[in-house]
Structure formats: structure tokens, C-alpha cells
Design an enzyme around this catalytic site. Sequence first.
Site, PDB file in Angstrom:
ATOM      1  N   ASP A 194       0.853  -1.190   0.000  1.00  0.00           N
ATOM      2  CA  ASP A 194       0.000   0.000   0.000  1.00  0.00           C
ATOM      3  C   ASP A 194       0.890   1.242   0.000  1.00  0.00           C
ATOM      4  O   ASP A 194       1.891   1.313   0.721  1.00  0.00           O
ATOM      5  CB  ASP A 194      -0.917  -0.005   1.230  1.00  0.00           C
ATOM      6  CG  ASP A 194      -2.079   0.955   1.073  1.00  0.00           C
ATOM      7  OD1 ASP A 194      -3.217   0.489   0.930  1.00  0.00           O
ATOM      8  OD2 ASP A 194      -1.838   2.185   1.092  1.00  0.00           O
ATOM      9  N   ILE A 195       0.511   2.240  -0.784  1.00  0.00           N
ATOM     10  CA  ILE A 195       1.314   3.457  -0.922  1.00  0.00           C
ATOM     11  C   ILE A 195       1.283   4.295   0.359  1.00  0.00           C
ATOM     12  O   ILE A 195       2.185   5.113   0.596  1.00  0.00           O
ATOM     13  CB  ILE A 195       0.815   4.269  -2.149  1.00  0.00           C
ATOM     14  CG1 ILE A 195       1.895   5.166  -2.702  1.00  0.00           C
ATOM     15  CG2 ILE A 195      -0.448   5.046  -1.849  1.00  0.00           C
ATOM     16  CD1 ILE A 195       1.605   5.720  -4.092  1.00  0.00           C
ATOM     17  N   ASN A 212     -12.788  -3.207   2.640  1.00  0.00           N
ATOM     18  CA  ASN A 212     -13.770  -2.129   2.649  1.00  0.00           C
ATOM     19  C   ASN A 212     -14.669  -2.265   1.426  1.00  0.00           C
ATOM     20  O   ASN A 212     -14.182  -2.536   0.323  1.00  0.00           O
ATOM     21  CB  ASN A 212     -13.051  -0.775   2.618  1.00  0.00           C
ATOM     22  CG  ASN A 212     -12.210  -0.552   3.855  1.00  0.00           C
ATOM     23  OD1 ASN A 212     -12.584  -0.970   4.952  1.00  0.00           O
ATOM     24  ND2 ASN A 212     -11.070   0.098   3.699  1.00  0.00           N
ATOM     25  N   GLU A 240     -12.422   3.331  -1.154  1.00  0.00           N
ATOM     26  CA  GLU A 240     -12.030   4.478  -1.985  1.00  0.00           C
ATOM     27  C   GLU A 240     -11.654   4.051  -3.398  1.00  0.00           C
ATOM     28  O   GLU A 240     -11.897   4.784  -4.351  1.00  0.00           O
ATOM     29  CB  GLU A 240     -10.875   5.235  -1.314  1.00  0.00           C
ATOM     30  CG  GLU A 240     -11.343   5.936  -0.040  1.00  0.00           C
ATOM     31  CD  GLU A 240     -10.242   6.680   0.701  1.00  0.00           C
ATOM     32  OE1 GLU A 240      -9.081   6.611   0.280  1.00  0.00           O
ATOM     33  OE2 GLU A 240     -10.590   7.314   1.713  1.00  0.00           O
ATOM     34  N   VAL A 241     -11.027   2.896  -3.527  1.00  0.00           N
ATOM     35  CA  VAL A 241     -10.660   2.386  -4.859  1.00  0.00           C
ATOM     36  C   VAL A 241     -11.635   1.264  -5.199  1.00  0.00           C
ATOM     37  O   VAL A 241     -11.726   0.259  -4.479  1.00  0.00           O
ATOM     38  CB  VAL A 241      -9.205   1.870  -4.887  1.00  0.00           C
ATOM     39  CG1 VAL A 241      -8.878   1.269  -6.248  1.00  0.00           C
ATOM     40  CG2 VAL A 241      -8.226   2.998  -4.557  1.00  0.00           C
ATOM     41  N   HIS A 262     -10.201  -5.347  -3.245  1.00  0.00           N
ATOM     42  CA  HIS A 262      -8.860  -5.566  -2.690  1.00  0.00           C
ATOM     43  C   HIS A 262      -8.955  -5.975  -1.231  1.00  0.00           C
ATOM     44  O   HIS A 262      -9.814  -5.504  -0.488  1.00  0.00           O
ATOM     45  CB  HIS A 262      -7.974  -4.322  -2.840  1.00  0.00           C
ATOM     46  CG  HIS A 262      -8.587  -3.055  -2.332  1.00  0.00           C
ATOM     47  ND1 HIS A 262      -9.537  -2.365  -3.035  1.00  0.00           N
ATOM     48  CD2 HIS A 262      -8.383  -2.361  -1.187  1.00  0.00           C
ATOM     49  CE1 HIS A 262      -9.897  -1.291  -2.350  1.00  0.00           C
ATOM     50  NE2 HIS A 262      -9.218  -1.265  -1.220  1.00  0.00           N
TER      51      HIS A 262
HETATM   52  P1  5GP Z   1      -9.782   1.444   0.320  1.00  0.00           P
HETATM   53  O1  5GP Z   1     -10.086   2.636   1.136  1.00  0.00           O
HETATM   54  O2  5GP Z   1     -10.410   1.531  -1.064  1.00  0.00           O
HETATM   55  O3  5GP Z   1     -10.099   0.151   1.014  1.00  0.00           O
HETATM   56  O4  5GP Z   1      -8.207   1.401   0.169  1.00  0.00           O
HETATM   57  C1  5GP Z   1      -7.512   1.802  -0.971  1.00  0.00           C
HETATM   58  C2  5GP Z   1      -6.057   1.709  -0.626  1.00  0.00           C
HETATM   59  O5  5GP Z   1      -5.315   1.804  -1.826  1.00  0.00           O
HETATM   60  C3  5GP Z   1      -5.554   2.811   0.319  1.00  0.00           C
HETATM   61  O6  5GP Z   1      -5.004   2.235   1.492  1.00  0.00           O
HETATM   62  C4  5GP Z   1      -4.520   3.553  -0.527  1.00  0.00           C
HETATM   63  O7  5GP Z   1      -3.391   3.973   0.226  1.00  0.00           O
HETATM   64  C5  5GP Z   1      -4.138   2.530  -1.596  1.00  0.00           C
HETATM   65  N1  5GP Z   1      -3.746   3.124  -2.855  1.00  0.00           N
HETATM   66  C6  5GP Z   1      -4.440   4.042  -3.568  1.00  0.00           C
HETATM   67  N2  5GP Z   1      -3.787   4.378  -4.690  1.00  0.00           N
HETATM   68  C7  5GP Z   1      -2.642   3.640  -4.698  1.00  0.00           C
HETATM   69  C8  5GP Z   1      -1.538   3.539  -5.613  1.00  0.00           C
HETATM   70  O8  5GP Z   1      -1.477   4.203  -6.649  1.00  0.00           O
HETATM   71  N3  5GP Z   1      -0.545   2.669  -5.277  1.00  0.00           N
HETATM   72  C9  5GP Z   1      -0.589   1.915  -4.134  1.00  0.00           C
HETATM   73  N4  5GP Z   1       0.448   1.101  -3.911  1.00  0.00           N
HETATM   74  N5  5GP Z   1      -1.610   1.986  -3.248  1.00  0.00           N
HETATM   75  C10 5GP Z   1      -2.619   2.836  -3.533  1.00  0.00           C
END
Ligand code: 5GP
Length: 118
Positions: A32-33, A92, A100-101, A105
Site C-alpha cells: 500500500d502506498i 472495505n 475508496e478504490v 482488494h
Molecule cells: P480502500 O479505502 O479503497 O479500502 O483502500 C484503498 C487503498 O489503496 C488505500 O489504502 C490507498 O493507500 C491505496 N492506494 C491508492 N492508490 C494507490 C496507488 O497508486 N498505489 C498503491 N500502492 N496503493 C494505492
Amino acid sequence: MTDDHCVFCKIIAGKIPSKKVHEDELVYAFHDINPWAPVHFLIVPKAHIPSMSHLGPEHANLMGHMMTLAPRLAMQEGCNPYPEGGFRIVVNTGAEGGQEVHHLHVHVLGGPRPWYKG
Ligand code: 5GP
Ligand code: ZN
């Protein structure tokens, strides 16, 4: 099977760089970034499935693969062994679920406490 506007589809395709943890025919895993814990990586299906709400019985093999892969990758990435160590799985789903994405995942979080989040 892929979405041109999806950040995780771009990562899987190598169009956005990532720190790879694992890859096979079904899934890609990467750090995760913006990590919440000393170990924080994501396991994503290579197919663009927007969320857990989109799953059907045909995805049982894929989800079983992701869940059984998680403990092995957690140890590989430095999580401490069960029961003193362990890890947390977070998926999530939807806006109210904190997603958010919108490419399914599995977050795998671990390492010594305290964590930044989670
Ligand atoms: P969500 O809130 O959708 O469950 O989590 C999305 C996750 O994806 C977040 O923890 C965020 O830091 C990670 N993320 C978003 N964009 C990128 C990216 O471009 N590269 C990586 N490695 N992680 C990402
Ligand atoms: Zn996608």
C-alpha cells in the site's frame, strides 16, 4: 475484465509502478502506498471486480485463493507468527464501508503495535 480508468487495473498492467509482493494467474499483491501498519499490502484480483458486493458463486475459487494466500504472504512480508503476532484482514466495501478504490482488494496489515490506523 479491466477498466482503463481504474488505478489498480493500471498497477496490474504495469502502467503505474508498484512494489510487488506476489503475482500469479489470478491475483496481484503489492505494498500500500500509504501504509497504516508496519506491514501493509493489498491483494487484488487481476480481473476488474468493483467490490465484494459484485461477487457471485463463480468467485468462490478466487476468494478462497486470496484468503489462503494472505497468511503465507503475511509471513513473507514480515508479520510475526500466530498467536503473539498475526495480522488483520480488511475489505472495505462501498462508500459507507470506507472503500475508496473501486477494484476489489484485501488489505493485509500486521507487525508490532502501535499502528497508525486499523
Ligand atoms: P480502500 O479505502 O479503497 O479500502 O483502500 C484503498 C487503498 O489503496 C488505500 O489504502 C490507498 O493507500 C491505496 N492506494 C491508492 N492508490 C494507490 C496507488 O497508486 N498505489 C498503491 N500502492 N496503493 C494505492
Ligand atoms: Zn480495476
